[in-house]
Design a protein around this motif. Structure first.
Motif, mmCIF file in Angstrom:
data_model
loop_
_atom_site.group_PDB
_atom_site.id
_atom_site.type_symbol
_atom_site.label_atom_id
_atom_site.label_comp_id
_atom_site.label_asym_id
_atom_site.label_seq_id
_atom_site.Cartn_x
_atom_site.Cartn_y
_atom_site.Cartn_z
ATOM 1 N N SER A 216 7.111 9.855 0.857
ATOM 2 C CA SER A 216 7.035 10.732 -0.349
ATOM 3 C C SER A 216 7.009 12.352 -0.003
ATOM 4 O O SER A 216 7.920 12.991 -0.916
ATOM 5 C CB SER A 216 5.906 10.359 -1.189
ATOM 6 N N ALA A 217 6.414 12.598 0.844
ATOM 7 C CA ALA A 217 6.587 14.281 1.119
ATOM 8 C C ALA A 217 7.916 14.721 1.616
ATOM 9 O O ALA A 217 8.501 15.753 1.331
ATOM 10 C CB ALA A 217 5.547 14.673 2.323
ATOM 11 N N ALA A 218 8.775 13.538 2.379
ATOM 12 C CA ALA A 218 10.294 13.777 2.615
ATOM 13 C C ALA A 218 11.081 13.762 1.459
ATOM 14 O O ALA A 218 11.917 14.578 1.571
ATOM 15 C CB ALA A 218 10.388 12.972 3.615
ATOM 16 N N VAL A 219 10.845 12.846 0.575
ATOM 17 C CA VAL A 219 11.664 12.730 -0.353
ATOM 18 C C VAL A 219 11.462 13.365 -1.559
ATOM 19 O O VAL A 219 12.550 14.001 -2.522
ATOM 20 C CB VAL A 219 11.705 10.808 -0.624
ATOM 21 N N LEU A 220 10.199 13.285 -2.336
ATOM 22 C CA LEU A 220 9.841 13.788 -3.757
ATOM 23 C C LEU A 220 10.236 15.344 -4.049
ATOM 24 O O LEU A 220 10.788 15.456 -4.921
ATOM 25 C CB LEU A 220 8.624 13.247 -4.005
ATOM 26 N N PRO A 221 10.084 16.095 -2.845
ATOM 27 C CA PRO A 221 10.353 17.563 -3.143
ATOM 28 C C PRO A 221 11.773 17.849 -3.452
ATOM 29 O O PRO A 221 12.420 18.651 -4.049
ATOM 30 C CB PRO A 221 9.949 18.131 -1.833
ATOM 31 N N LEU A 222 12.652 17.034 -2.521
ATOM 32 C CA LEU A 222 14.011 17.094 -2.732
ATOM 33 C C LEU A 222 14.580 16.516 -4.072
ATOM 34 O O LEU A 222 15.436 17.004 -4.664
ATOM 35 C CB LEU A 222 14.757 16.140 -1.590
ATOM 36 N N VAL A 223 13.988 15.493 -4.581
ATOM 37 C CA VAL A 223 14.170 14.988 -5.783
ATOM 38 C C VAL A 223 13.833 15.856 -6.857
ATOM 39 O O VAL A 223 14.628 16.128 -7.889
ATOM 40 C CB VAL A 223 13.655 13.605 -6.161
ATOM 41 N N ALA B 295 4.009 2.833 -15.783
ATOM 42 C CA ALA B 295 3.594 4.036 -15.996
ATOM 43 C C ALA B 295 4.373 5.126 -15.610
ATOM 44 O O ALA B 295 4.883 6.123 -16.313
ATOM 45 C CB ALA B 295 2.209 4.246 -15.444
ATOM 46 N N LEU B 296 4.855 5.227 -14.334
ATOM 47 C CA LEU B 296 5.641 6.297 -13.767
ATOM 48 C C LEU B 296 7.032 6.434 -14.423
ATOM 49 O O LEU B 296 7.480 7.420 -14.672
ATOM 50 C CB LEU B 296 5.656 6.213 -12.318
ATOM 51 N N CYS B 297 7.642 5.204 -14.706
ATOM 52 C CA CYS B 297 9.046 5.372 -15.494
ATOM 53 C C CYS B 297 8.949 5.596 -16.811
ATOM 54 O O CYS B 297 9.648 6.532 -17.177
ATOM 55 C CB CYS B 297 9.627 3.855 -15.344
ATOM 56 N N ALA B 298 7.865 5.490 -17.328
ATOM 57 C CA ALA B 298 7.777 5.895 -18.827
ATOM 58 C C ALA B 298 7.397 7.395 -18.838
ATOM 59 O O ALA B 298 7.601 8.163 -19.589
ATOM 60 C CB ALA B 298 6.573 5.234 -19.396
ATOM 61 N N GLY B 299 6.705 7.778 -17.650
ATOM 62 C CA GLY B 299 6.370 9.156 -17.512
ATOM 63 C C GLY B 299 7.391 10.212 -17.183
ATOM 64 O O GLY B 299 7.536 11.191 -17.373
ATOM 65 N N GLY B 300 8.679 9.417 -17.015
ATOM 66 C CA GLY B 300 10.049 10.096 -16.945
ATOM 67 C C GLY B 300 10.458 10.932 -18.289
ATOM 68 O O GLY B 300 11.120 11.994 -18.104
ATOM 69 N N VAL C 94 9.945 8.937 -12.037
ATOM 70 C CA VAL C 94 10.827 7.572 -12.101
ATOM 71 C C VAL C 94 11.090 7.048 -10.699
ATOM 72 O O VAL C 94 10.840 5.896 -10.403
ATOM 73 C CB VAL C 94 12.157 7.817 -12.744
ATOM 74 N N THR C 95 11.484 7.943 -9.549
ATOM 75 C CA THR C 95 11.532 7.351 -8.346
ATOM 76 C C THR C 95 10.290 6.830 -7.974
ATOM 77 O O THR C 95 10.402 5.741 -7.267
ATOM 78 C CB THR C 95 11.876 8.564 -7.440
ATOM 79 N N GLY C 96 9.209 7.312 -8.098
ATOM 80 C CA GLY C 96 7.881 6.623 -7.615
ATOM 81 C C GLY C 96 7.770 5.299 -8.480
ATOM 82 O O GLY C 96 7.186 4.286 -7.750
ATOM 83 N N GLY C 97 8.033 5.313 -9.649
ATOM 84 C CA GLY C 97 8.080 3.790 -10.344
ATOM 85 C C GLY C 97 8.945 2.983 -9.943
ATOM 86 O O GLY C 97 8.218 1.690 -9.343
ATOM 87 N N LEU C 98 10.104 3.351 -9.450
ATOM 88 C CA LEU C 98 10.959 2.054 -9.005
ATOM 89 C C LEU C 98 10.462 1.757 -7.445
ATOM 90 O O LEU C 98 10.446 0.557 -7.148
ATOM 91 C CB LEU C 98 12.352 2.872 -8.786
ATOM 92 N N VAL C 99 9.905 2.558 -6.856
ATOM 93 C CA VAL C 99 9.420 2.287 -5.475
ATOM 94 C C VAL C 99 8.109 1.410 -5.552
ATOM 95 O O VAL C 99 7.879 0.345 -4.578
ATOM 96 C CB VAL C 99 8.769 3.434 -4.555
ATOM 97 N N GLN D 3 0.709 -1.091 0.032
ATOM 98 C CA GLN D 3 -0.065 -0.062 -0.151
ATOM 99 C C GLN D 3 0.851 1.272 -0.004
ATOM 100 O O GLN D 3 0.492 2.165 -0.834
ATOM 101 C CB GLN D 3 -0.850 -0.008 1.228
ATOM 102 N N ALA D 4 1.957 1.284 0.777
ATOM 103 C CA ALA D 4 2.866 2.399 0.975
ATOM 104 C C ALA D 4 3.599 2.717 -0.217
ATOM 105 O O ALA D 4 3.482 3.748 -0.965
ATOM 106 C CB ALA D 4 3.788 2.232 2.160
ATOM 107 N N THR D 5 3.949 1.726 -0.960
ATOM 108 C CA THR D 5 4.728 2.039 -2.261
ATOM 109 C C THR D 5 3.760 2.200 -3.389
ATOM 110 O O THR D 5 4.076 2.924 -4.425
ATOM 111 C CB THR D 5 5.518 0.614 -2.608
ATOM 112 N N SER D 6 2.764 1.769 -3.450
ATOM 113 C CA SER D 6 1.722 2.015 -4.535
ATOM 114 C C SER D 6 1.332 3.390 -4.407
ATOM 115 O O SER D 6 1.044 4.040 -5.389
ATOM 116 C CB SER D 6 0.650 0.989 -4.315
ATOM 117 N N ALA D 7 0.974 3.839 -3.248
ATOM 118 C CA ALA D 7 0.290 5.275 -2.938
ATOM 119 C C ALA D 7 1.595 6.501 -2.826
ATOM 120 O O ALA D 7 1.487 7.614 -2.885
ATOM 121 C CB ALA D 7 -0.141 5.255 -1.655
#
Length: 423
Positions: free
Chosen positions: A156-163, A94-99, A174-179, A25-29
């Motif tokens: 994600s709130a801690a990581v994605l804004p930094l990325v 989908a997310l990796c392609a979205g890169g 892409v980060t979200g896709g790998l997770v 659930q955590a990785t999908s969201a």
């Protein structure tokens, strides 16, 4: 192998199931829950209005309007392992392609596909927990499992804004896709269905054989008729109002703190992390409380409704202008505005007729999905038109108060036991 040995092994392995269901659930969201945290960067880089930013979250939640109910039916037919695993893989692709997405419209299309994959995670993990845990522990277990969403949101709130700040919003995709891929792989590798003779879970026994099957349209109509059951109406009223509050916290927290209290984008995102973390604690604690409270699951949900009304009302007063007070209010809203979901899903699972848990969970979540699609751009549009956040908080408060009043007038839901008639 004796039945006693099987029961002992199942009792131990159910905690593994709970862990991997929560992780999936955590990785999908992970990515979708991080959209709000990246709001300042996305608004700047893609030149978006607040309504367009809210539409990104709606795009990810559009397909689940139908997809959740479809996923629930697939879960009842094919089991959790294949359905949830396939959904996680679809999110990852989908997310990796979205890169390579060139801009806003392409990002919307990517998120539509992500929503199709995400349709499997919520009902799949919930059905897994309902299958492995009996009623005496189901609330607490469901709370832990449902904590996966705010847990993924906090990370994600801690990581994605930094990325996004360092490498751009495409790298965040892409980060979200790998997770998501990692979560799907873990679920596929470790999930097993419960041994039928080792758990006290008669609810998941297949329906007894009956007369020749009715036509598909007749069966579908009979299942949708569950929405008219009084217990399901109460569940839907509370669910749609509180999921709207959850959307408001996700979409508006960073923007409110940045625009109103003048916090920087980084500190504002950390407040969203704290709110999501409070939601993790809330989902576990409130669900565990619902196992033992005299008022049952519905009592926990009603408490959350009253608490979020109080929190959003406070945001509309001068108290909400103070950075410290506003941060504390968002943590309060995180605890109750996310915490309600654990006891609520346990309530849905216990209302389902035998053999229909997956479908009923998916159906209930599909109704919630209408609010998830409509509310984020509506709140953003209110902000764009009025140049104030007060109308957004006022709308959410009014919706929740209306649902609370209607729920109270309809009476409390029953204690654990199957409340819906099987179609």
């Amino acid at each position: 192998m004796s039945a006693e040995t099987l029961a002992h092994r199942a009792a131990r392995y159910r905690w593994v199931i709970l862990g991997i269901a929560t992780f999936a659930q955590a990785t999908s969201a992970f990515f979708v829950q991080g959209i709000g945290a990246m709001g300042v960067q996305l608004r700047r880089d893609l030149d978006l209005s607040n309504a367009e930013l809210g539409l990104l979250l709606s795009a990810a939640q559009l397909v689940p309007l139908v997809g959740l109910a479809v996923a629930g039916e697939l879960l009842d037919r094919f089991g959790e392992r294949r359905v949830v695993g396939a959904g996680s893989c679809l999110i990852a692709v989908a997310l990796c392609a979205g890169g390579a997405a060139p801009g806003y419209v392409a990002l919307l299309l990517v998120l539509l596909v992500v929503g199709a994959g995400y349709s499997t995670a919520q009902p799949g993990g919930s059905k897994a927990v309902a299958s492995w845990f009996d009623a005496s522990r189901r609330g607490a277990a469901m709370g832990v499992r449902q904590a996966g969403l705010p847990l993924g949101g906090a990370l994600s709130a801690a990581v994605l804004p930094l990325v996004a700040g360092a490498f751009g919003w495409r790298a965040a995709l892409v980060t979200g896709g790998l997770v998501a891929l990692l979560g799907g792989a873990v679920f596929l590798a470790w999930y097993r269905p419960p041994p039928a003779d080792a758990l006290a879970a008669p609810a998941e026994a297949p329906p007894a054989p009956t007369a020749p099957r009715a036509p598909v349209t007749a069966r579908l109509a009979a299942r949708l008729a569950m929405l008219r059951e009084p217990s399901m109406v109460r569940i839907m009223l509370s669910g749609t109002s509180l999921i709207s509050v959850q959307c408001g916290v996700l979409v508006l927290t960073v923007l409110y703190l940045h625009d109103t209290t003048k916090l920087g984008a980084g500190p504002a995102a950390l407040v969203l992390v704290a709110a999501q973390a409070a939601g993790v604690v809330g989902r576990v604690c409130l669900a565990a409380w619902s196992d033992r409270a005299a008022s049952g699951r519905q009592g926990s949900v009603v408490t959350c409704m009253a608490a979020v009304i109080a929190g959003m009302t406070a945001l509309m007063t001068p108290l909400g202008q103070s950075p410290v007070a506003a941060c504390l209010l968002f943590v309060w809203l995180g605890f109750f505005g996310y915490g309600w979901y654990g006891p609520w899903v346990a309530q849905v699972a216990e209302a389902a007729p035998p053999g229909r848990t997956g479908f009923v969970i998916g159906l209930a979540m599909s109704v919630n999905q209408i609010a998830i699609v409509v509310v984020p751009p509506t709140l953003g549009l209110l902000r764009d038109v009025t140049h104030s956040f007060a109308p957004a908080w006022g709308l959410l408060s009014a919706l929740t108060a209306t649902a609370l009043t209607a729920t109270a007038l309809m009476g409390r839901s029953p204690r654990p036991g199957r409340a819906l008639r099987s179609p």
